[in-house]
Design a protein around this motif. Structure first.
Motif, PDB file in Angstrom:
ATOM      1  N   PRO A 226     -20.648 -45.416 -75.272  1.00 35.40           N
ATOM      2  CA  PRO A 226     -19.658 -45.366 -74.185  1.00 35.40           C
ATOM      3  C   PRO A 226     -18.719 -44.172 -74.384  1.00 35.40           C
ATOM      4  O   PRO A 226     -18.288 -43.907 -75.499  1.00 35.40           O
ATOM      5  N   CYS A 227     -18.458 -43.464 -73.312  1.00 35.97           N
ATOM      6  CA  CYS A 227     -17.529 -42.335 -73.354  1.00 35.97           C
ATOM      7  C   CYS A 227     -16.164 -42.843 -73.828  1.00 35.97           C
ATOM      8  O   CYS A 227     -15.715 -43.906 -73.406  1.00 35.97           O
ATOM      9  N   GLU A 228     -15.529 -42.104 -74.717  1.00 34.10           N
ATOM     10  CA  GLU A 228     -14.246 -42.553 -75.293  1.00 34.10           C
ATOM     11  C   GLU A 228     -13.144 -42.711 -74.255  1.00 34.10           C
ATOM     12  O   GLU A 228     -12.209 -43.476 -74.433  1.00 34.10           O
ATOM     13  N   GLU A 229     -13.268 -41.976 -73.161  1.00 36.85           N
ATOM     14  CA  GLU A 229     -12.217 -42.038 -72.138  1.00 36.85           C
ATOM     15  C   GLU A 229     -12.498 -43.081 -71.058  1.00 36.85           C
ATOM     16  O   GLU A 229     -11.636 -43.849 -70.698  1.00 36.85           O
ATOM     17  N   CYS A 230     -13.750 -43.049 -70.504  1.00 33.44           N
ATOM     18  CA  CYS A 230     -13.996 -43.872 -69.314  1.00 33.44           C
ATOM     19  C   CYS A 230     -15.035 -44.972 -69.522  1.00 33.44           C
ATOM     20  O   CYS A 230     -15.196 -45.836 -68.667  1.00 33.44           O
ATOM     21  N   GLY A 231     -15.748 -44.946 -70.647  1.00 32.03           N
ATOM     22  CA  GLY A 231     -16.710 -46.017 -70.925  1.00 32.03           C
ATOM     23  C   GLY A 231     -18.106 -45.813 -70.354  1.00 32.03           C
ATOM     24  O   GLY A 231     -19.000 -46.601 -70.613  1.00 32.03           O
TER      25      GLY A 231
ATOM     26  N   LEU B  98     -17.484 -37.565 -75.327  1.00 34.08           N
ATOM     27  CA  LEU B  98     -16.887 -37.629 -73.993  1.00 34.08           C
ATOM     28  C   LEU B  98     -17.999 -37.373 -72.979  1.00 34.08           C
ATOM     29  O   LEU B  98     -18.853 -36.521 -73.211  1.00 34.08           O
ATOM     30  N   CYS B  99     -18.000 -38.093 -71.850  1.00 34.85           N
ATOM     31  CA  CYS B  99     -19.009 -37.805 -70.835  1.00 34.85           C
ATOM     32  C   CYS B  99     -18.646 -36.476 -70.166  1.00 34.85           C
ATOM     33  O   CYS B  99     -17.537 -35.963 -70.346  1.00 34.85           O
ATOM     34  N   ARG B 100     -19.583 -35.929 -69.403  1.00 36.00           N
ATOM     35  CA  ARG B 100     -19.356 -34.605 -68.831  1.00 36.00           C
ATOM     36  C   ARG B 100     -18.095 -34.561 -67.945  1.00 36.00           C
ATOM     37  O   ARG B 100     -17.313 -33.620 -68.007  1.00 36.00           O
ATOM     38  N   LEU B 101     -17.891 -35.640 -67.185  1.00 37.23           N
ATOM     39  CA  LEU B 101     -16.733 -35.638 -66.277  1.00 37.23           C
ATOM     40  C   LEU B 101     -15.414 -35.628 -67.042  1.00 37.23           C
ATOM     41  O   LEU B 101     -14.495 -34.889 -66.702  1.00 37.23           O
ATOM     42  N   CYS B 102     -15.335 -36.468 -68.086  1.00 38.17           N
ATOM     43  CA  CYS B 102     -14.094 -36.517 -68.859  1.00 38.17           C
ATOM     44  C   CYS B 102     -13.882 -35.211 -69.611  1.00 38.17           C
ATOM     45  O   CYS B 102     -12.746 -34.747 -69.749  1.00 38.17           O
ATOM     46  N   ALA B 103     -14.975 -34.598 -70.051  1.00 37.04           N
ATOM     47  CA  ALA B 103     -14.857 -33.306 -70.733  1.00 37.04           C
ATOM     48  C   ALA B 103     -14.344 -32.238 -69.758  1.00 37.04           C
ATOM     49  O   ALA B 103     -13.510 -31.403 -70.113  1.00 37.04           O
TER      50      ALA B 103
HETATM   51 ZN   LIG Z   1     -16.030 -40.331 -69.387  1.00 41.91          ZN
END
Ligand SMILES: [Zn+2]
Length: 278
Positions: free
Chosen positions: A252-257, A264-269
């Motif tokens: 799971p992405c650390e920010e959004c899951g 981090l997923c691409r969007l959060c990055a």
């Molecule tokens: Zn994310």
């Protein structure tokens, strides 16, 4: 000679059957953009008497998104299809506008991730069995050709007409996989359907356009090159599927899951301004 309406309907019907894409009891979600391909698929599924709902994602592209939303509302109202609208800005606090400032020229990559995440999450959260995407044969052939350069089997698999669901990912099917780009153009024109004819102002699609040009050139030199190329790939799909798959561990992405191969997923990055910068 069958009419274009009949020809497209037969191709879709055959693809659904050949690849066991879905059954009538399945809860189906159509990814609807308002362009000629997704509007064609909507009409064909309606004619084939499937029950389904549609999802439009508002990506926040000035003017283009408004025109698209108007078109999808019109067709869904006319055909009595339940329409859901998800706004990227509200859901993900990101719009294509943000991307342009920090990552000019990378809008399509980010937009692709945004759409994948939002379609997938909506489908899972609302109990849909299959997400239907309106990629036509030319789209799939161009993507396959691009990925063929490196013979990366995990990427080649993405051009298959059915991508089976796994934990965190809904099953995706491409019922237009036998239908040519020219055919959806003709189909929507023949039936005078409300479709968005403008293309997205950000979709300069540099590499995609180059692959299209190579395939068009090949079609001139070898009749039906593109069709043969993609259909031969489908003929060998069983071999591709029997190959051991490289296991990519998703977390799971650390920010959004959202599930991601990186911390981090691409969007959060992108939002943090660290995408491709670390
Ligand atoms: Zn994310």
């Amino acid at each position: 000679m069958p009419s274009i309406r009949e020809k497209v309907r037969r191709k879709v019907s055959r693809a659904i059957r050949d690849f066991e894409m879905f059954a009538r009891k399945d809860k189906l979600l159509l990814a609807l953009s308002g362009g000629k391909d997704s509007v064609t698929l909507l009409l064909v599924l309606r004619e084939l008497n499937y029950t389904f709902e549609a999802l439009y994602i508002d990506l926040g592209v000035p003017s283009f998104s408004e025109i698209s939303e108007k078109a999808v509302r019109e067709i869904c109202e006319r055909e009595d299809i339940p329409l859901h609208i998800v706004r990227a800005e509200q859901e993900k606090r990101i719009s294509v506008q943000n991307v342009t400032q920090d990552y000019p020229g990378k809008e399509c990559n980010v937009c692709g991730t945004l759409k994948r995440q939002l379609f997938n999450r909506f489908a899972l959260e609302n109990g849909f069995d299959v997400l239907l995407v309106a990629h036509n044969l030319d789209d799939e052939a161009a993507m396959l050709f691009g990925n063929n350069r490196n013979w990366d089997f995990s990427y080649l698999r993405k051009s298959l007409p059915v991508l089976h669901g796994k934990s965190g990912f809904v099953k995706r099917a491409k019922p237009l996989c036998y239908v040519r780009e020219d055919e959806t153009k003709l189909y929507t024109r023949y039936l005078s359907l409300p479709v968005v004819s403008e293309s997205c102002p950000f979709s300069t699609g540099k590499s995609r356009r180059k692959y299209d040009e190579i395939l068009e050139f090949s079609d001139e030199r070898f009749p039906d090159f593109t069709e043969t190329y993609y259909r031969s790939f489908l003929g060998s799909a069983a071999i591709l599927q029997s190959l051991p798959q490289e296991e990519v561990t998703l977390q799971p992405c650390e920010e959004c899951g959202e599930l991601s191969a990186t911390r981090l997923c691409r969007l959060c990055a992108v939002k943090k301004g660290v995408w491709k910068k670390s």
